[in-house]
Design a protein around this motif. Structure first.
Motif, PDB file in Angstrom:
ATOM      1  N   GLU A 503      33.046  44.835  50.169  1.00 34.54           N
ATOM      2  CA  GLU A 503      33.439  44.450  48.981  1.00 34.54           C
ATOM      3  C   GLU A 503      34.352  43.028  49.148  1.00 34.54           C
ATOM      4  OE1 GLU A 503      35.813  47.432  46.889  1.00 34.54           O
ATOM      5  OE2 GLU A 503      34.192  48.671  46.795  1.00 34.54           O
ATOM      6  N   PHE A 504      34.098  42.124  48.316  1.00 37.19           N
ATOM      7  CA  PHE A 504      34.815  40.747  48.401  1.00 37.19           C
ATOM      8  C   PHE A 504      35.482  40.614  46.978  1.00 37.19           C
ATOM      9  CE2 PHE A 504      34.921  36.037  47.936  1.00 37.19           C
ATOM     10  CZ  PHE A 504      36.009  35.815  48.721  1.00 37.19           C
ATOM     11  N   ASP A 505      36.793  40.411  46.888  1.00 43.58           N
ATOM     12  CA  ASP A 505      37.600  40.362  45.716  1.00 43.58           C
ATOM     13  C   ASP A 505      38.756  39.309  45.725  1.00 43.58           C
ATOM     14  OD1 ASP A 505      38.243  40.882  43.257  1.00 43.58           O
ATOM     15  OD2 ASP A 505      39.423  42.879  43.519  1.00 43.58           O
ATOM     16  N   ASN A 509      34.883  34.151  40.552  1.00 46.85           N
ATOM     17  CA  ASN A 509      33.719  33.743  40.359  1.00 46.85           C
ATOM     18  C   ASN A 509      32.616  34.416  41.577  1.00 46.85           C
ATOM     19  OD1 ASN A 509      34.351  32.569  37.811  1.00 46.85           O
ATOM     20  ND2 ASN A 509      34.902  30.799  38.838  1.00 46.85           N
ATOM     21  N   GLY A 510      33.340  34.854  42.540  1.00 46.40           N
ATOM     22  CA  GLY A 510      32.447  35.051  43.796  1.00 46.40           C
ATOM     23  C   GLY A 510      32.735  36.459  44.119  1.00 46.40           C
ATOM     24  N   ASP A 511      33.173  37.316  43.165  1.00 50.24           N
ATOM     25  CA  ASP A 511      33.470  38.716  43.868  1.00 50.24           C
ATOM     26  C   ASP A 511      32.008  39.367  43.931  1.00 50.24           C
ATOM     27  OD1 ASP A 511      35.746  37.984  43.611  1.00 50.24           O
ATOM     28  OD2 ASP A 511      36.330  39.339  41.923  1.00 50.24           O
ATOM     29  N   PHE A 512      31.967  40.276  44.872  1.00 50.44           N
ATOM     30  CA  PHE A 512      30.586  41.117  45.028  1.00 50.44           C
ATOM     31  C   PHE A 512      30.710  42.292  45.828  1.00 50.44           C
ATOM     32  CE2 PHE A 512      31.032  38.199  48.679  1.00 50.44           C
ATOM     33  CZ  PHE A 512      30.399  39.068  49.810  1.00 50.44           C
ATOM     34  N   ASP A 513      29.848  43.187  45.703  1.00 56.42           N
ATOM     35  CA  ASP A 513      29.847  44.282  46.466  1.00 56.42           C
ATOM     36  C   ASP A 513      28.509  44.452  47.146  1.00 56.42           C
ATOM     37  OD1 ASP A 513      29.897  47.117  47.483  1.00 56.42           O
ATOM     38  OD2 ASP A 513      30.051  47.850  45.619  1.00 56.42           O
ATOM     39  N   LEU A 514      28.443  44.701  48.652  1.00 59.24           N
ATOM     40  CA  LEU A 514      27.164  44.322  49.380  1.00 59.24           C
ATOM     41  C   LEU A 514      27.050  45.886  50.284  1.00 59.24           C
ATOM     42  CD1 LEU A 514      25.719  41.587  51.222  1.00 59.24           C
ATOM     43  CD2 LEU A 514      26.014  43.691  52.271  1.00 59.24           C
ATOM     44  N   GLY A 515      25.708  46.215  50.071  1.00 57.90           N
ATOM     45  CA  GLY A 515      25.611  47.428  50.648  1.00 57.90           C
ATOM     46  C   GLY A 515      24.446  47.486  51.618  1.00 57.90           C
ATOM     47  N   TYR A 516      24.151  48.480  52.451  1.00 60.24           N
ATOM     48  CA  TYR A 516      23.012  48.672  53.505  1.00 60.24           C
ATOM     49  C   TYR A 516      23.059  50.145  53.691  1.00 60.24           C
ATOM     50  CZ  TYR A 516      19.911  48.682  57.450  1.00 60.24           C
ATOM     51  OH  TYR A 516      18.977  49.082  58.333  1.00 60.24           O
ATOM     52  N   ARG A 517      21.749  50.651  53.931  1.00 59.81           N
ATOM     53  CA  ARG A 517      21.621  52.030  54.276  1.00 59.81           C
ATOM     54  C   ARG A 517      20.308  52.227  55.054  1.00 59.81           C
ATOM     55  NH1 ARG A 517      19.367  56.805  52.198  1.00 59.81           N
ATOM     56  NH2 ARG A 517      20.345  58.798  52.496  1.00 59.81           N
ATOM     57  N   ILE A 518      20.350  52.973  56.121  1.00 58.43           N
ATOM     58  CA  ILE A 518      19.015  53.554  56.756  1.00 58.43           C
ATOM     59  C   ILE A 518      19.260  55.005  57.163  1.00 58.43           C
ATOM     60  CG2 ILE A 518      20.237  53.172  59.105  1.00 58.43           C
ATOM     61  CD1 ILE A 518      17.310  52.777  60.232  1.00 58.43           C
ATOM     62  N   ASN A 519      18.368  55.871  56.981  1.00 58.61           N
ATOM     63  CA  ASN A 519      18.285  57.267  56.940  1.00 58.61           C
ATOM     64  C   ASN A 519      16.665  57.649  57.614  1.00 58.61           C
ATOM     65  OD1 ASN A 519      19.345  59.989  55.608  1.00 58.61           O
ATOM     66  ND2 ASN A 519      16.842  59.987  55.293  1.00 58.61           N
ATOM     67  N   PRO A 550      17.090  47.708  52.983  1.00 59.65           N
ATOM     68  CA  PRO A 550      17.620  46.636  53.667  1.00 59.65           C
ATOM     69  C   PRO A 550      18.968  45.911  53.031  1.00 59.65           C
ATOM     70  CG  PRO A 550      15.213  46.646  53.229  1.00 59.65           C
ATOM     71  CD  PRO A 550      15.984  47.531  52.619  1.00 59.65           C
ATOM     72  N   GLY A 551      19.299  46.136  51.663  1.00 58.52           N
ATOM     73  CA  GLY A 551      20.232  45.463  51.583  1.00 58.52           C
ATOM     74  C   GLY A 551      20.447  45.386  49.732  1.00 58.52           C
ATOM     75  N   ASN A 552      21.778  45.370  49.099  1.00 56.30           N
ATOM     76  CA  ASN A 552      21.645  45.106  47.970  1.00 56.30           C
ATOM     77  C   ASN A 552      23.030  44.491  47.539  1.00 56.30           C
ATOM     78  OD1 ASN A 552      22.786  48.221  48.201  1.00 56.30           O
ATOM     79  ND2 ASN A 552      23.658  47.364  46.244  1.00 56.30           N
ATOM     80  N   VAL A 553      23.126  43.686  46.759  1.00 55.24           N
ATOM     81  CA  VAL A 553      24.470  42.955  46.330  1.00 55.24           C
ATOM     82  C   VAL A 553      24.476  42.996  44.741  1.00 55.24           C
ATOM     83  CG1 VAL A 553      23.448  40.441  46.328  1.00 55.24           C
ATOM     84  CG2 VAL A 553      25.815  40.976  46.655  1.00 55.24           C
ATOM     85  N   ASP A 554      25.561  43.189  44.334  1.00 55.11           N
ATOM     86  CA  ASP A 554      25.966  43.317  42.932  1.00 55.11           C
ATOM     87  C   ASP A 554      27.422  42.676  42.460  1.00 55.11           C
ATOM     88  OD1 ASP A 554      23.823  45.053  41.894  1.00 55.11           O
ATOM     89  OD2 ASP A 554      24.745  46.382  43.356  1.00 55.11           O
ATOM     90  N   PRO A 555      27.612  42.224  41.609  1.00 59.29           N
ATOM     91  CA  PRO A 555      28.984  41.465  40.951  1.00 59.29           C
ATOM     92  C   PRO A 555      29.926  42.521  40.978  1.00 59.29           C
ATOM     93  CG  PRO A 555      27.315  41.338  39.218  1.00 59.29           C
ATOM     94  CD  PRO A 555      26.686  41.932  40.108  1.00 59.29           C
ATOM     95  N   LEU A 556      31.142  42.115  41.180  1.00 54.76           N
ATOM     96  CA  LEU A 556      32.412  43.353  41.079  1.00 54.76           C
ATOM     97  C   LEU A 556      32.759  43.293  39.604  1.00 54.76           C
ATOM     98  CD1 LEU A 556      34.448  43.218  44.379  1.00 54.76           C
ATOM     99  CD2 LEU A 556      32.985  45.119  43.443  1.00 54.76           C
ATOM    100  N   ASN A 557      32.705  42.312  39.116  1.00 55.39           N
ATOM    101  CA  ASN A 557      33.174  42.221  37.309  1.00 55.39           C
ATOM    102  C   ASN A 557      32.349  41.302  36.921  1.00 55.39           C
ATOM    103  OD1 ASN A 557      34.358  39.374  37.648  1.00 55.39           O
ATOM    104  ND2 ASN A 557      35.494  40.285  39.252  1.00 55.39           N
ATOM    105  N   PRO A 558      32.130  41.119  35.385  1.00 52.83           N
ATOM    106  CA  PRO A 558      31.605  40.395  34.540  1.00 52.83           C
ATOM    107  C   PRO A 558      31.598  38.933  34.736  1.00 52.83           C
ATOM    108  CG  PRO A 558      32.574  42.114  33.396  1.00 52.83           C
ATOM    109  CD  PRO A 558      33.273  42.120  34.734  1.00 52.83           C
TER     110      PRO A 558
END
Length: 927
Positions: A503-505, A509-519, A550-558
């Motif tokens: 999480e980058f806050d 204008n550049g806040d984001f939430d990035l994640g990765y998962r393997i199962n 492999p990864g996803n990124v989403d904005p933390l705020n509008p």
């Protein structure tokens, strides 16, 4: 007169023959053995002589019509230790184990009667008839210093005449019920001996007649048994823990297994060995101890990941109770993710990997969790300056089932908040892990074990970023021992998952939430069978399903300018069938031969890019995008994997071993870091990325001295690898939709020599290890953009030619001891800037060939003093204090070297993890 005597003799023989061939009809149901014998006496002329306690209570059922006494009794006493002998036509003598001979056995004629071997030539005799009996030979006595239990094995076959028989069985801890690994089973007065495997199984050939055997292991009370061998049979051992285990400073070991076992490149770590070794911040660490052994290293102090025999960090399979751990490290590698209080042992295969394991090229770390105490409530607690640890054990059903739970965590944030530097005060770093295990002994033939594990790390080095990663796993194992105890089946189901999140806050204008998962989910059937005296066969099959996000990124705020991005999910199916045979050809020569066939299929739903043949992969060579439906095979790979190892004993304490294996790996890590990182991602093989392959040969000498007090080994290896995944210069590996265009696949080459000396007993004990090893990579192509270092081999990031370790423990008294740990390593390779150049009026830095230079050599000395509480048995808890100083010499060992341009001048800097001595105090108590 002679005539009448001859007639009388023949009449007697005819009468005896008629009685011996008397036909009997008999039917019985749910009767005891004694009741059946009494019924035979009622319907026939036969009379029985026996001891009641020898006979089983039944129930027995049978139906015989006009059968001889021999056929009825042979059926009645099948699968028992009872023999019978018909005397004078109507007297039936029952004996336990031994047979009665009415003539001299053949084997007596083959033995020099002037030098009779009492354990093989003379058969033991024993019978105590119920009413009256003839006198037979008595069993020979084996002289011992104290009385020992006498155990009779098998039923003697008068027609067999063998000189030796096979004894096998399982060894278990009487208190916990768990298998005892590396238990030495030796024959007193001879050079015969063997050891138990991870499941507590042993097998040994013993001469016919009496033998005195001894079972001994670290923390287990030594036991002796007078075993009388009549035939092949089983002897399961239930052994008690030794009170001497409280001392735990003495490093005991199996005095014969390193020389006798046929597998090459195997290392075992007993958790009790590491209690006194000084380690950073007082945290007992199993995997850090592994780094002091030959052939195992990492990129540097504080580095996550392990390099085994020149292999990459992603080429090691870490298993906790048969389930995979993807990131076995906490806090960027400063601590391992394994709780030492709940761990029973670690077996590391770095040479000849058993055929049941696959999916990685370099090694297998097989880690087992100990079973809980099934007799009483128990526990262990550790309190250190940074971490705390507690483990509790409790019986659920006494002597049948137990539950163990261990929890560990750090409270380092208070240290960071007390520092003067504002940046560090605003930082945070913490981790915790929890492990639980339920064990249940259903009956003598069935056991189940369930293990669950979860770990999580959180850290924030800057105030605007929060990182976290976690491991999760669960495993279920059911063991079934068949009636003959020569066949064992294990059904194993497991599920593992690893994820990280950033999480980058800091920038609106550049806040984001990035994640990765393997199962991954795996199901395995494993079988073990014993065939005769010389073959132990392991076989089975397994299947595994991979699911990777492999990864996803989403904005933390509008207000954030970051656009949402989801890299498509990857799925893969891996299966294998395996077979191996541990074949003891003779006491001097043994083989471990295995074959594994693995199969992999990349599964849809997916879109795969197809590029031109014989052209570099980039947007300009893209031909098409091919779509695949759900569960459709995208691409398949597979092949046979040979596992071969041999041991030849030159003398009972000196052997030579050789091995060969080849392996496939269908999963890769994507990383452009020098060491393993929590943000490294795993990539499955697909249409464009092929699986890795490796071939390894090894040769070693193994020698024991002074009755096993010293172990010495010298082992060499050579390994070749193909399709090793690397990256192009400047590649973006995270959130890359066309990752196949930014990675390269090349070849690897590694070779080395490993030397180890261990002193196992005495006041001074420990080990000295030295490794000379080289590791190289080649990334060659006919296209410049896919060629590194001109296509020539260059040192890998973890190439360290010289690695020396010394671990020593000295016991001053039963309560006080000291330990030392010294490490020296060649500095790892780095790439340096060597100049500048101008292009289009801009200045650029020119770098050397990849990994052309090295950082300074690494060395470190650690010391500790250990103080135990008194060893009174009747007390609530037994305590242990550890006082350690990490990096006593204050060596400023470089972790990395980096370059900064200041005022047009390039300046070099180095970073270190621990540049000063670090003292710690840890308190442990066990109850």
């Amino acid at each position: 007169m002679k005539k009448y005597l001859m007639i009388t003799f023949f009449l007697t023989q005819m009468l005896t023959a008629q009685q011996g061939s008397e036909k009997i009809s008999l039917s019985f149901e749910n009767k005891t053995t004694v009741e059946v014998l009494e019924e035979i006496e009622q319907v026939s002329s036969f009379r029985f002589y026996y001891v009641d306690s020898w006979l089983t209570d039944g129930p027995l059922s049978g139906n015989f019509n006009q059968q001889t006494i021999d056929m009825i009794l042979a059926s009645l006493f099948r699968d028992t230790e009872i023999n019978f002998y018909v005397l004078d036509g109507d007297k039936v003598i029952l004996t336990r184990n031994n047979a009665i001979y009415d003539k001299v056995p053949d084997f007596f004629s083959k033995v020099d009667t002037t030098q009779v071997d009492s354990t093989s030539a003379e058969r033991p005799r024993e019978t105590v008839p119920k009413n009256a009996a003839p006198v037979f030979y008595q069993e020979q006595e084996v002289v011992t210093e104290r009385p020992v239990e006498t155990i009779r094995i098998g039923r003697e076959d008068s027609d067999q005449g063998k000189r030796s028989y096979l004894l096998s069985g399982y060894a278990r801890n009487r208190k916990t019920g768990r298998p005892i690994e590396d238990l030495a089973v030796v024959v007193i007065g001879s050079e015969k001996g063997t050891s138990t495997n991870a499941e507590g199984f042993y097998e040994i050939s013993l001469p016919a007649g009496p033998n005195l055997i001894e079972a001994r292991a670290l923390g287990i009370q030594t036991s002796q048994y007078r075993v009388i061998m009549y035939n092949d049979g089983e002897l399961n051992l239930e052994l008690d823990e030794s009170l001497e285990a409280l001392q735990e400073v003495v490093v005991e070991g199996n005095k014969i297994s390193n020389v006798e076992q046929p597998i090459t490149g195997i290392t075992q770590i007993d958790v009790e060995e590491i209690k006194t070794i000084p380690l950073v911040l007082g945290e007992r660490d199993i995997l850090k101890v592994a780094l002091t052994l030959p052939g195992i290293s990492n990129a540097g102090e504080g580095a996550a990941g392990y390099n085994v025999r020149g292999g990459r960090t992603d080429q090691n399979l870490f298993l906790l109770d048969n389930a995979v751990i993807y990131n076995p490290a906490h806090f960027f590698g400063l601590f391992s993710a394994l709780n030492p209080f709940t761990t029973g042992g670690v077996t590391i295969y770095k040479g000849n990997i058993p055929s049941e394991y696959g999916g990685r090229l370099s090694s297998v770390f097989d880690i087992t969790t100990k079973n809980g105490n099934s007799e009483k409530f128990a526990g262990e607690v550790s309190i250190g300056p940074v971490t705390g640890n507690i483990t509790l054990e409790t019986p659920i059903v006494k002597d049948k089932s137990s539950f163990l739970i261990g929890a560990r965590g750090t409270y380092s944030d208070w240290i960071l908040r007390s520092l003067d530097t504002e940046e560090l005060r605003n930082s945070s770093a913490s981790f915790y892990d929890v492990v639980g295990k339920y064990s249940h002994k259903i009956n003598e033939s069935n056991d189940i074990e369930v293990t669950g594990y979860y770990s999580r790390d959180n850290f924030s080095i800057t105030s605007d970023s929060i990182f976290n990663f976690s491991n999760r796993l669960v495993s279920l194992k059911w063991d079934h021992t068949f009636k003959n105890e020569k066949n064992v089946a294990s059904v194993i189901a497991s599920n593992s998952a690893y994820r990280f999140n950033i999480e980058f806050d800091g920038d609106a204008n550049g806040d984001f939430d990035l994640g990765y998962r393997i199962n991954e989910t795996e199901l395995k059937l494993r079988m073990k069978s014993i065939f005769g005296e010389n073959h132990i066969v392991n076989y089975g099959l397994s299947g595994k399903l991979y699911e990777v996000e492999p990864g996803n990124v989403d904005p933390l705020n509008p207000e954030s300018d970051i656009a949402s991005l989801q890299i498509p999910k990857e799925r893969g199916l891996e299966g294998a069938i395996f077979l191996s045979d541990t074949y003891t050809i003779s006491e001097r020569f043994a083989l471990d031969v295995g074959l594994r066939y693995s199969f992999y299929a990349a599964l849809g739903e997916s879109s795969q890019r197809v590029y031109e043949d014989n052209a570099p992969r980039n947007e300009g060579t893209l031909v098409e995008v091919r779509d695949f439906d759900t569960n459709e095979f995208i691409e398949t790979y597979g092949g046979p994997e040979a596992r071969f190892s041999a041991r030849f004993s030159i003398t009972p304490d000196f052997s030579i071993k050789a091995g060969f294996n080849n392996t496939y790996q269908y999963i890769h890590t994507l990383s452009n870091n020098t060491t393993a990182s929590p943000t490294d991602t795993w990539k499955l093989s697909d249409l464009n990325i092929e699986p890795q392959q490796a071939y390894q040969v090894s040769l070693g000498l193994f020698k024991n001295f002074n009755d096993g007090m010293y172990e010495v080994s010298l082992e060499s290896y050579y390994k070749r690898s193909n399709n090793i995944l690397d990256y192009k210069t400047g590649a973006q590996l995270l959130l890359n939709e066309t990752i196949e265009a930014d990675v390269l696949q090349g070849d690897g080459r590694a070779y080395g020599l490993e030397f180890l000396v261990r002193k196992l007993t005495g006041r001074l004990n420990g080990w000295l290890g030295y490794t000379y090893a080289r590791s190289f990579v080649r990334l060659d192509s006919e296209f410049n953009e896919e060629r590194i270092n001109g296509g020539d081999y260059f040192p890998s990031n973890f190439d360290k030619p010289h690695d020396f370790s010394l671990v020593a423990n000295y016991k001053f008294t039963k309560r006080f001891s000291g330990s030392a740990n010294f490490v020296y390593q060649t500095g790892r390779p780095v790439t340096f800037p060597i100049g500048t150049f101008e292009f289009n009026n801009a200045e650029f830095v020119a770098f050397s060939e990849r990994n052309q230079f090295r950082i300074p050599d690494f060395y470190r000395l650690d010391l500790s003093f250990n103080m135990e509480g008194n060893h009174k048995i009747k007390k609530f808890a037994h305590s242990f204090w550890n006082f350690s100083i990490y990096n006593v010499l204050g060596r400023n060992n470089p972790y990395s070297v980096f370059f900064v341009t200041e005022d047009g001048e390039i300046k070099a800097f180095q970073s270190s993890i621990f540049a000063i001595p670090i003292p710690t105090i840890t308190y442990n108590f066990k109850f």
